[in-house]
Design a protein around this motif. Structure first.
Motif, PDB file in Angstrom:
ATOM      1  N   PHE A   1      -1.620  11.606  -4.493  1.00  0.00           N
ATOM      2  CA  PHE A   1      -1.718  10.684  -3.366  1.00  0.00           C
ATOM      3  C   PHE A   1      -2.907   9.756  -3.596  1.00  0.00           C
ATOM      4  CE2 PHE A   1      -2.075   9.350   1.055  1.00  0.00           C
ATOM      5  CZ  PHE A   1      -0.753   9.326   1.462  1.00  0.00           C
ATOM      6  N   GLN A   2      -2.644   8.688  -4.344  1.00  0.00           N
ATOM      7  CA  GLN A   2      -3.716   7.745  -4.656  1.00  0.00           C
ATOM      8  C   GLN A   2      -3.181   6.315  -4.664  1.00  0.00           C
ATOM      9  OE1 GLN A   2      -5.319   8.722  -8.489  1.00  0.00           O
ATOM     10  NE2 GLN A   2      -3.420   8.386  -9.567  1.00  0.00           N
ATOM     11  N   PHE A   3      -4.132   5.379  -4.530  1.00  0.00           N
ATOM     12  CA  PHE A   3      -3.807   3.961  -4.554  1.00  0.00           C
ATOM     13  C   PHE A   3      -4.829   3.285  -5.457  1.00  0.00           C
ATOM     14  CE2 PHE A   3      -4.078  -0.384  -2.766  1.00  0.00           C
ATOM     15  CZ  PHE A   3      -2.760  -0.760  -2.964  1.00  0.00           C
TER      16      PHE A   3
ATOM     17  N   THR B   1      -6.701   8.332  -1.722  1.00  0.00           N
ATOM     18  CA  THR B   1      -6.777   7.595  -0.458  1.00  0.00           C
ATOM     19  C   THR B   1      -6.298   8.456   0.695  1.00  0.00           C
ATOM     20  OG1 THR B   1      -6.121   5.568   0.697  1.00  0.00           O
ATOM     21  CG2 THR B   1      -4.472   6.574  -0.725  1.00  0.00           C
TER      22      THR B   1
ATOM     23  N   ILE C   1       1.147   4.052  -3.275  1.00  0.00           N
ATOM     24  CA  ILE C   1       1.003   5.511  -3.138  1.00  0.00           C
ATOM     25  C   ILE C   1       2.294   6.204  -3.570  1.00  0.00           C
ATOM     26  CG2 ILE C   1       0.634   7.404  -1.504  1.00  0.00           C
ATOM     27  CD1 ILE C   1      -1.043   5.382   0.176  1.00  0.00           C
TER      28      ILE C   1
ATOM     29  N   ARG D   1      -3.363   6.163   4.635  1.00  0.00           N
ATOM     30  CA  ARG D   1      -2.010   6.265   5.187  1.00  0.00           C
ATOM     31  C   ARG D   1      -1.640   7.726   5.391  1.00  0.00           C
ATOM     32  NH1 ARG D   1      -1.173   1.192   6.716  1.00  0.00           N
ATOM     33  NH2 ARG D   1      -1.567  -0.240   5.028  1.00  0.00           N
TER      34      ARG D   1
ATOM     35  N   PRO E   1       0.887  10.851   5.018  1.00  0.00           N
ATOM     36  CA  PRO E   1       1.685  11.128   3.823  1.00  0.00           C
ATOM     37  C   PRO E   1       3.197  10.997   3.977  1.00  0.00           C
ATOM     38  CG  PRO E   1       0.930  13.177   4.794  1.00  0.00           C
ATOM     39  CD  PRO E   1       0.286  12.072   5.574  1.00  0.00           C
TER      40      PRO E   1
ATOM     41  N   PRO F   1       4.996   7.488   2.490  1.00  0.00           N
ATOM     42  CA  PRO F   1       4.911   7.424   1.025  1.00  0.00           C
ATOM     43  C   PRO F   1       5.722   8.527   0.329  1.00  0.00           C
ATOM     44  CG  PRO F   1       2.757   7.012   1.954  1.00  0.00           C
ATOM     45  CD  PRO F   1       3.657   7.440   3.090  1.00  0.00           C
TER      46      PRO F   1
ATOM     47  N   ASN G   1       2.747   6.380  -7.342  1.00  0.00           N
ATOM     48  CA  ASN G   1       1.886   7.415  -7.909  1.00  0.00           C
ATOM     49  C   ASN G   1       2.440   8.805  -7.634  1.00  0.00           C
ATOM     50  OD1 ASN G   1      -0.131   5.835  -9.159  1.00  0.00           O
ATOM     51  ND2 ASN G   1      -1.068   5.430  -7.177  1.00  0.00           N
ATOM     52  N   LEU G   2       2.949   9.031  -6.452  1.00  0.00           N
ATOM     53  CA  LEU G   2       3.564  10.330  -6.136  1.00  0.00           C
ATOM     54  C   LEU G   2       4.788  10.581  -7.009  1.00  0.00           C
ATOM     55  CD1 LEU G   2       3.314  10.347  -2.234  1.00  0.00           C
ATOM     56  CD2 LEU G   2       2.183  11.939  -3.792  1.00  0.00           C
TER      57      LEU G   2
ATOM     58  N   HIS H   1       0.830  -1.205   0.000  1.00  0.00           N
ATOM     59  CA  HIS H   1       0.000   0.000   0.000  1.00  0.00           C
ATOM     60  C   HIS H   1       0.867   1.259   0.000  1.00  0.00           C
ATOM     61  CE1 HIS H   1      -3.339   2.649   1.451  1.00  0.00           C
ATOM     62  NE2 HIS H   1      -3.982   1.893   0.570  1.00  0.00           N
ATOM     63  N   HIS H   2       1.890   1.285   0.844  1.00  0.00           N
ATOM     64  CA  HIS H   2       2.809   2.433   0.869  1.00  0.00           C
ATOM     65  C   HIS H   2       3.488   2.615  -0.487  1.00  0.00           C
ATOM     66  CE1 HIS H   2       2.610   3.513   5.087  1.00  0.00           C
ATOM     67  NE2 HIS H   2       2.791   2.249   5.439  1.00  0.00           N
TER      68      HIS H   2
END
Length: 184
Positions: free
Chosen positions: A63-65, A70, A53, A73, A75, A78, A56-57, A49-50
Motif C-alpha cells: 500500500f504505497q504511492f 501512504t 496505490i 486513502r 484501503p 484501492p 502497487n497492490l 492517487h487511487h
C-alpha cells in the motif's frame, strides 16, 4: 389497491426487478455513450492517487504511492481497483461493477423507503435515484463514491430493519457493512 392493503410479495419483486433494470440500463448507456465519444476523462487527481496505490497492490509492492507508504486513502477502493486490474479490461470492469452497485443502490433506496414510509415513497425514491444524472454519470469515474454509497445504504437498511425487528443478526450485518463503508 385500497388504502391499508399491502401488495403481495410478487408485486414487490416485480418493482425491484424493474427498478434494478432501469437503473442498470441507464448506467450502462452512460458508459457506452462515454466510451463512444472517446472520452478519457474518467480520471481525476483523486483517481490518479487511487490508481497509483492499486497498481502497487496489484504488483505486490504494498500500500504505497510514488514508492512511499501512504495512509492518505482508506484501503477498500484501492483493493477493489487492484482486483479489477488483475482481471483486465480496465476501466470497463470497474465501470460495470459500479453500474451494478449503483443499480443495487436504487433497490436499497426503494427498500428503505418501503421500510420507513410506504411503497409509494420507496418507488419514487428508488426511481429518482435510478435516473438521477449525477449518480448515473458517477458510474464512469474511477472514484469510490458509488461503492461507498452502496455500503452506506446497505448498512442503513439493516440498521433500520434491526431496530424494527429487534434483531441482533441484522445489527451485526449493519455494523459489518458500516465498517466496510469506512474502509471505502
Amino acid at each position: 389497491m385500497r388504502p391499508g392493503q399491502t401488495e403481495p410479495k410478487s408485486g414487490h419483486l416485480r418493482r425491484i426487478v424493474i427498478l434494478f433494470l432501469i437503473a442498470f440500463l441507464a448506467r450502462m448507456l452512460m458508459i457506452a455513450v462515454w466510451d463512444s465519444t472517446q472520452r478519457e476523462f474518467w480520471f481525476s487527481p483523486d483517481s490518479t492517487h487511487h490508481m497509483g496505490i492499486a497498481k502497487n497492490l496489484a504488483e505486490g509492492k504494498g500500500f504505497q504511492f510514488e514508492n512511499k507508504p501512504t495512509a492518505r486513502r482508506p484501503p477498500g477502493y484501492p483493493l477493489f481497483l487492484a482486483f479489477t486490474l488483475r482481471l483486465g479490461w480496465f476501466p470497463f470492469v470497474v465501470q460495470f461493477i459500479q453500474a451494478l452497485l449503483g443499480a443495487f443502490c436504487s433497490v436499497i433506496i426503494y427498500a428503505l423507503g418501503c421500510l420507513l414510509f410506504d411503497q409509494t415513497v420507496g418507488t419514487l425514491s428508488g426511481g429518482i435515484f435510478a435516473l438521477d444524472y449525477l449518480f448515473v454519470k458517477q458510474t464512469v469515474y474511477i472514484l469510490p463514491e458509488i461503492n461507498f454509497l452502496f455500503f452506506l445504504l446497505a448498512s442503513l437498511y439493516f440498521l433500520f430493519r434491526a431496530q424494527k425487528e429487534n434483531s441482533i443478526f441484522y445489527s451485526l450485518i449493519s455494523g459489518l457493512l458500516g465498517g466496510l463503508t469506512l474502509l471505502t
